[in-house]
Motif scaffolding. Structure first.
Motif, PDB file in Angstrom:
ATOM      1  N   PRO A   1      70.189  -1.754  64.588  1.00 16.62           N
ATOM      2  CA  PRO A   1      70.604  -2.038  65.964  1.00 16.62           C
ATOM      3  C   PRO A   1      69.737  -1.176  66.940  1.00 16.62           C
ATOM      4  CG  PRO A   1      72.043  -0.429  64.832  1.00 16.62           C
ATOM      5  CD  PRO A   1      71.019  -0.942  63.557  1.00 16.62           C
ATOM      6  N   VAL A   2      69.801  -1.961  68.168  1.00 14.55           N
ATOM      7  CA  VAL A   2      68.682  -1.289  69.271  1.00 14.55           C
ATOM      8  C   VAL A   2      69.760  -0.292  69.863  1.00 14.55           C
ATOM      9  CG1 VAL A   2      67.471  -1.691  71.335  1.00 14.55           C
ATOM     10  CG2 VAL A   2      67.343  -3.355  69.384  1.00 14.55           C
ATOM     11  N   ALA A   3      69.532   0.912  69.701  1.00 16.94           N
ATOM     12  CA  ALA A   3      70.609   2.022  70.452  1.00 16.94           C
ATOM     13  C   ALA A   3      70.283   2.082  71.823  1.00 16.94           C
ATOM     14  CB  ALA A   3      70.390   3.257  69.761  1.00 16.94           C
ATOM     15  N   ALA A   4      68.866   1.803  72.091  1.00 14.72           N
ATOM     16  CA  ALA A   4      68.355   2.224  73.706  1.00 14.72           C
ATOM     17  C   ALA A   4      67.170   1.656  73.925  1.00 14.72           C
ATOM     18  CB  ALA A   4      68.569   3.823  74.053  1.00 14.72           C
ATOM     19  N   ILE A   5      66.820   1.433  75.186  1.00 21.83           N
ATOM     20  CA  ILE A   5      65.438   0.853  75.467  1.00 21.83           C
ATOM     21  C   ILE A   5      64.974   1.852  76.698  1.00 21.83           C
ATOM     22  CG2 ILE A   5      64.284  -0.881  76.643  1.00 21.83           C
ATOM     23  CD1 ILE A   5      66.790  -2.808  75.692  1.00 21.83           C
ATOM     24  N   PHE A   6      63.756   2.471  76.354  1.00 25.32           N
ATOM     25  CA  PHE A   6      63.005   3.190  77.288  1.00 25.32           C
ATOM     26  C   PHE A   6      61.903   2.338  78.056  1.00 25.32           C
ATOM     27  CE2 PHE A   6      60.847   3.341  73.241  1.00 25.32           C
ATOM     28  CZ  PHE A   6      59.558   3.500  73.811  1.00 25.32           C
ATOM     29  N   GLU A   7      61.551   3.123  79.102  1.00 27.97           N
ATOM     30  CA  GLU A   7      60.265   2.512  79.884  1.00 27.97           C
ATOM     31  C   GLU A   7      59.564   3.616  80.450  1.00 27.97           C
ATOM     32  OE1 GLU A   7      59.255  -0.449  83.379  1.00 27.97           O
ATOM     33  OE2 GLU A   7      61.481  -0.068  82.941  1.00 27.97           O
ATOM     34  N   MET A   8      58.441   4.091  79.856  1.00 32.38           N
ATOM     35  CA  MET A   8      57.558   5.013  80.103  1.00 32.38           C
ATOM     36  C   MET A   8      56.646   4.577  81.287  1.00 32.38           C
ATOM     37  SD  MET A   8      56.160   6.751  76.575  1.00 32.38           S
ATOM     38  CE  MET A   8      55.112   7.762  77.579  1.00 32.38           C
ATOM     39  N   GLY A   9      56.378   3.445  81.351  1.00 32.79           N
ATOM     40  CA  GLY A   9      55.278   3.163  82.639  1.00 32.79           C
ATOM     41  C   GLY A   9      54.109   2.512  82.035  1.00 32.79           C
ATOM     42  N   MET A  10      53.673   2.878  80.826  1.00 30.53           N
ATOM     43  CA  MET A  10      52.575   2.426  80.257  1.00 30.53           C
ATOM     44  C   MET A  10      52.813   1.474  79.172  1.00 30.53           C
ATOM     45  SD  MET A  10      49.854   5.424  78.472  1.00 30.53           S
ATOM     46  CE  MET A  10      48.406   4.810  78.032  1.00 30.53           C
ATOM     47  N   SER A  11      52.128   0.311  79.802  1.00 30.24           N
ATOM     48  CA  SER A  11      52.400  -1.144  78.864  1.00 30.24           C
ATOM     49  C   SER A  11      52.148  -0.854  77.336  1.00 30.24           C
ATOM     50  CB  SER A  11      51.542  -2.049  79.488  1.00 30.24           C
ATOM     51  OG  SER A  11      50.234  -1.638  79.212  1.00 30.24           O
ATOM     52  N   GLU A  12      51.161  -0.299  76.952  1.00 33.18           N
ATOM     53  CA  GLU A  12      50.837  -0.108  75.716  1.00 33.18           C
ATOM     54  C   GLU A  12      52.064   0.479  74.783  1.00 33.18           C
ATOM     55  OE1 GLU A  12      47.297   1.653  72.560  1.00 33.18           O
ATOM     56  OE2 GLU A  12      47.187   1.820  74.576  1.00 33.18           O
ATOM     57  N   TYR A  13      52.537   1.662  75.258  1.00 31.25           N
ATOM     58  CA  TYR A  13      53.392   2.360  74.540  1.00 31.25           C
ATOM     59  C   TYR A  13      54.878   1.540  74.895  1.00 31.25           C
ATOM     60  CZ  TYR A  13      50.600   6.405  74.260  1.00 31.25           C
ATOM     61  OH  TYR A  13      49.548   7.182  74.143  1.00 31.25           O
ATOM     62  N   ASP A  14      55.009   1.011  75.862  1.00 31.22           N
ATOM     63  CA  ASP A  14      56.457   0.251  76.063  1.00 31.22           C
ATOM     64  C   ASP A  14      56.505  -0.913  75.378  1.00 31.22           C
ATOM     65  OD1 ASP A  14      57.445   2.156  77.815  1.00 31.22           O
ATOM     66  OD2 ASP A  14      56.558   0.933  79.570  1.00 31.22           O
ATOM     67  N   SER A  15      55.461  -1.533  74.831  1.00 24.92           N
ATOM     68  CA  SER A  15      55.354  -2.645  73.985  1.00 24.92           C
ATOM     69  C   SER A  15      55.056  -2.808  72.566  1.00 24.92           C
ATOM     70  CB  SER A  15      54.294  -3.833  74.552  1.00 24.92           C
ATOM     71  OG  SER A  15      53.110  -3.138  74.392  1.00 24.92           O
ATOM     72  N   SER A  16      55.075  -1.305  72.211  1.00 26.37           N
ATOM     73  CA  SER A  16      54.534  -1.167  70.697  1.00 26.37           C
ATOM     74  C   SER A  16      55.129  -0.085  69.953  1.00 26.37           C
ATOM     75  CB  SER A  16      53.298  -1.104  70.478  1.00 26.37           C
ATOM     76  OG  SER A  16      52.511  -0.118  71.208  1.00 26.37           O
ATOM     77  N   ILE A  17      55.890   0.891  70.612  1.00 28.51           N
ATOM     78  CA  ILE A  17      56.374   1.916  69.859  1.00 28.51           C
ATOM     79  C   ILE A  17      57.751   1.703  69.580  1.00 28.51           C
ATOM     80  CG2 ILE A  17      56.877   4.419  70.164  1.00 28.51           C
ATOM     81  CD1 ILE A  17      53.905   3.834  69.796  1.00 28.51           C
ATOM     82  N   ILE A  18      58.279   2.103  68.348  1.00 28.20           N
ATOM     83  CA  ILE A  18      59.646   2.068  67.871  1.00 28.20           C
ATOM     84  C   ILE A  18      59.878   3.517  67.536  1.00 28.20           C
ATOM     85  CG2 ILE A  18      61.486   1.223  66.582  1.00 28.20           C
ATOM     86  CD1 ILE A  18      60.033  -1.352  66.413  1.00 28.20           C
ATOM     87  N   PHE A  19      61.253   4.065  68.035  1.00 27.09           N
ATOM     88  CA  PHE A  19      61.649   5.355  67.449  1.00 27.09           C
ATOM     89  C   PHE A  19      62.961   5.295  66.723  1.00 27.09           C
ATOM     90  CE2 PHE A  19      59.402   6.849  71.245  1.00 27.09           C
ATOM     91  CZ  PHE A  19      58.581   7.885  70.883  1.00 27.09           C
ATOM     92  N   MET A  20      62.589   6.111  65.480  1.00 31.56           N
ATOM     93  CA  MET A  20      63.441   5.982  64.311  1.00 31.56           C
ATOM     94  C   MET A  20      64.117   7.211  64.071  1.00 31.56           C
ATOM     95  SD  MET A  20      63.210   4.069  60.446  1.00 31.56           S
ATOM     96  CE  MET A  20      63.007   2.492  61.239  1.00 31.56           C
ATOM     97  N   PRO A  21      65.377   7.308  63.790  1.00 32.46           N
ATOM     98  CA  PRO A  21      65.765   8.621  62.984  1.00 32.46           C
ATOM     99  C   PRO A  21      65.182   9.106  61.938  1.00 32.46           C
ATOM    100  CG  PRO A  21      67.770   7.239  63.464  1.00 32.46           C
ATOM    101  CD  PRO A  21      66.407   6.399  63.638  1.00 32.46           C
ATOM    102  N   PHE A  22      64.893  10.447  61.912  1.00 28.21           N
ATOM    103  CA  PHE A  22      63.874  11.109  60.913  1.00 28.21           C
ATOM    104  C   PHE A  22      64.048  10.837  59.326  1.00 28.21           C
ATOM    105  CE2 PHE A  22      61.793  14.549  58.795  1.00 28.21           C
ATOM    106  CZ  PHE A  22      60.724  14.577  59.274  1.00 28.21           C
ATOM    107  N   GLU A  23      65.604  10.931  59.166  1.00 34.88           N
ATOM    108  CA  GLU A  23      65.791  10.848  57.827  1.00 34.88           C
ATOM    109  C   GLU A  23      65.655   9.413  57.267  1.00 34.88           C
ATOM    110  OE1 GLU A  23      67.404  12.586  59.842  1.00 34.88           O
ATOM    111  OE2 GLU A  23      67.358  14.462  59.382  1.00 34.88           O
ATOM    112  N   GLU A  24      66.154   8.400  58.190  1.00 35.50           N
ATOM    113  CA  GLU A  24      65.954   7.189  58.088  1.00 35.50           C
ATOM    114  C   GLU A  24      64.586   6.624  57.833  1.00 35.50           C
ATOM    115  OE1 GLU A  24      66.884   3.270  57.161  1.00 35.50           O
ATOM    116  OE2 GLU A  24      68.197   4.965  57.440  1.00 35.50           O
ATOM    117  N   ALA A  25      63.630   7.159  58.649  1.00 32.97           N
ATOM    118  CA  ALA A  25      62.239   6.807  58.659  1.00 32.97           C
ATOM    119  C   ALA A  25      61.544   7.463  57.324  1.00 32.97           C
ATOM    120  CB  ALA A  25      61.464   7.473  59.678  1.00 32.97           C
ATOM    121  N   GLN A  26      62.259   8.587  56.762  1.00 32.05           N
ATOM    122  CA  GLN A  26      61.541   8.907  55.291  1.00 32.05           C
ATOM    123  C   GLN A  26      61.921   8.098  54.424  1.00 32.05           C
ATOM    124  OE1 GLN A  26      63.797  12.920  55.520  1.00 32.05           O
ATOM    125  NE2 GLN A  26      61.760  13.968  55.292  1.00 32.05           N
ATOM    126  N   LEU A  27      63.256   7.497  54.473  1.00 30.17           N
ATOM    127  CA  LEU A  27      63.581   6.646  53.401  1.00 30.17           C
ATOM    128  C   LEU A  27      62.889   5.279  53.546  1.00 30.17           C
ATOM    129  CD1 LEU A  27      67.530   7.105  53.374  1.00 30.17           C
ATOM    130  CD2 LEU A  27      65.832   7.906  51.659  1.00 30.17           C
TER     131      LEU A  27
END
Length: 453
Positions: A226-252
């Motif tokens: 599920p998409v918990a939140a949407i962020f906007e840094m103002g830098m197109s490369e990051y706003d279009s290609s970065i996904i943050f995932m909880p650390f433990e879930e990313a380890q799995l």
């Protein structure tokens, strides 16, 4: 008996003689004014101003003078605006890049980073270090409601560390970090959300090539979050290609249970990274390999510096061309005022006085043009966002394409030292341009100028 020829002709006047021997009361008055205190006397300022005022019979001189004035104004304004935009562009990129990526990247040597929590805590305790963030990173294919997939960089980060990354936590435009903190949701950028037709609460599917190992080979790992939140840094490369995932879930998800791939260190002063390197290595207390932000982005920021210096040189030529117009206007003015210059010389004005009059006339154009150019440049820099929005509305398109220029808005950050350098450059070129015509005027022979009058 009629007077002889010799008695009818006036005695020749020595132009360099003292004013009390000039032969007339007016000459004495002029000499007294010429000797006033200060680099330029009231008499010289009056004559220079009268020469600069437009007259009908000197229309050509006036037009060239106006062109010179406008040229200096536009050249100075362009220099200030472009340098401010270049400074703002570099500062904003640096702020956004270093706001998401650490100033120092720590990678393990000899053994995996299984003690990442202890290492991060020790490094965070170093004076001047803001935060040390253990990370899991991996490339995935992301798809949403729109059906189309796009490549994405997934970064596994702890919730307490995400709160410290203010470039993300303070730029949430939709949703909240509550679901992320519970380990049941991911954060995506605003441009990725728009391209996939997603809003907070929708689901996003991630496909990783580093999947499960089976007897038939490695199969891609597919999972929906599920998409918990949407962020906007103002830098197109990051706003279009970065996904943050909880650390433990990313380890799995990336088969990295119990370890971190790297640790990013954020410090108070990025320019002092060399001084922090030995302190961080000592605090890590284990074999590590360090890379700082300058090494990771050296080519990019070097290109920005080269482009900035090139733009300054190119636009300085614009100011130089405008200064050459000052030479043209003053040479025409000297030719038009030849009779007046000769009269001033015969009334007692010295060569140095004539020189100063025409230097004032030429430099005055430069001073006025520089002043108006600085004012225009400052006004544009202060209102550049409004100007961008007006240009977008007038053209019906994006004049500043964020997919090409990385940033969503035109940045402008004026530097007092650079603005002062532009002012000095313009005034210096205006002064140098006025010297040649002024010397020509000072050397004018009054006898030759009045021979046929």
């Amino acid at each position: 008996m009629p007077p002889s020829r010799a008695s009818r002709e006036p005695e020749p006047v020595d132009a360099n003689a003292p004013a009390d021997k000039a032969g007339t009361a007016d000459g004495a008055a002029v000499a007294r004014k010429d000797g006033a205190a200060g680099p330029f006397s009231a008499f010289e300022r009056m004559i220079a101003w009268r020469y600069l005022r437009p007259r009908r019979k000197e229309a050509a001189v006036s037009i060239v003078t106006i062109i010179s004035l406008v040229g200096v104004t536009l050249g100075v304004a362009a220099l200030i605006i472009v340098m401010a935009v270049m400074n703002g562009f570099r500062a904003e990129l640096l702020d956004r890049i270093l706001g998401l990526n650490g100033h120092v990247i720590i990678q393990p040597v000899e053994r995996p980073l299984d003690d990442y929590a202890a290492v991060a805590d020790r490094i965070s305790g170093v004076d001047g270090v803001k935060i040390a963030v253990p990370l899991i990173e991996g490339q995935t294919l992301a798809s949403g409601n729109a059906g189309a997939g796009t490549g994405a960089l997934v970064r596994g980060v702890r919730t307490q560390d995400l709160d410290g990354l203010t470039s993300i936590s303070e730029n949430i435009v939709e949703g909240s970090l509550v679901s992320f903190a519970s380990g049941d949701g991911v954060l995506i950028g605003s441009r990725m959300a728009r391209s996939m037709g997603l809003i907070a609460g929708d689901s996003i599917t991630l496909v990783s090539p580093e999947g499960d190992v089976t007897p038939f080979g490695t199969t891609p790992r597919v999972k929906t979050y599920p998409v918990a939140a949407i962020f906007e840094m103002g830098m197109s490369e990051y706003d279009s290609s970065i996904i943050f995932m909880p650390f433990e879930e990313a380890q799995l998800y990336f088969n990295s249970e119990g370890v971190a791939q790297l640790i990013e260190v954020f410090i108070d002063d990025p320019d002092a990274v060399d001084a922090f390197a030995p302190l961080i290595e000592e605090a890590a207390d284990r074999p590590i390999f360090m890379v700082d932000w300058r090494q990771r982005n050296s080519a990019f920021f070097s290109a920005l510096v080269i482009e900035r210096n090139a733009m300054f040189l190119i636009l300085s030529i614009v100011v130089l061309v405008a200064s050459l117009n000052i030479i043209s206007s003053l040479i025409m003015l000297v030719k038009e005022k030849g009779r007046g210059i000769a009269i001033l010389r015969t009334m007692g004005a010295s060569q140095s006085a004539i020189l100063r009059i025409f230097i004032m006339a030429g430099t005055g154009v430069g001073v006025v043009g520089t002043g108006v150019g600085v004012l225009l440049g400052v006004l544009v820099c202060w209102n550049i966002q409004s100007i961008q929005r007006f240009m977008n509305w007038a053209s019906g398109a994006e004049v500043w394409d964020p997919t090409i220029r990385f940033l969503t808005e035109i940045p402008a950050r004026m530097d007092a030292g650079e603005t002062f350098a532009v002012i000095i450059l313009s005034l210096t070129l205006s002064f140098l341009a006025a010297i040649i015509p002024a010397r020509r005027a000072a050397r004018l022979d009054p006898v030759e100028a009045l021979r046929y009058e």
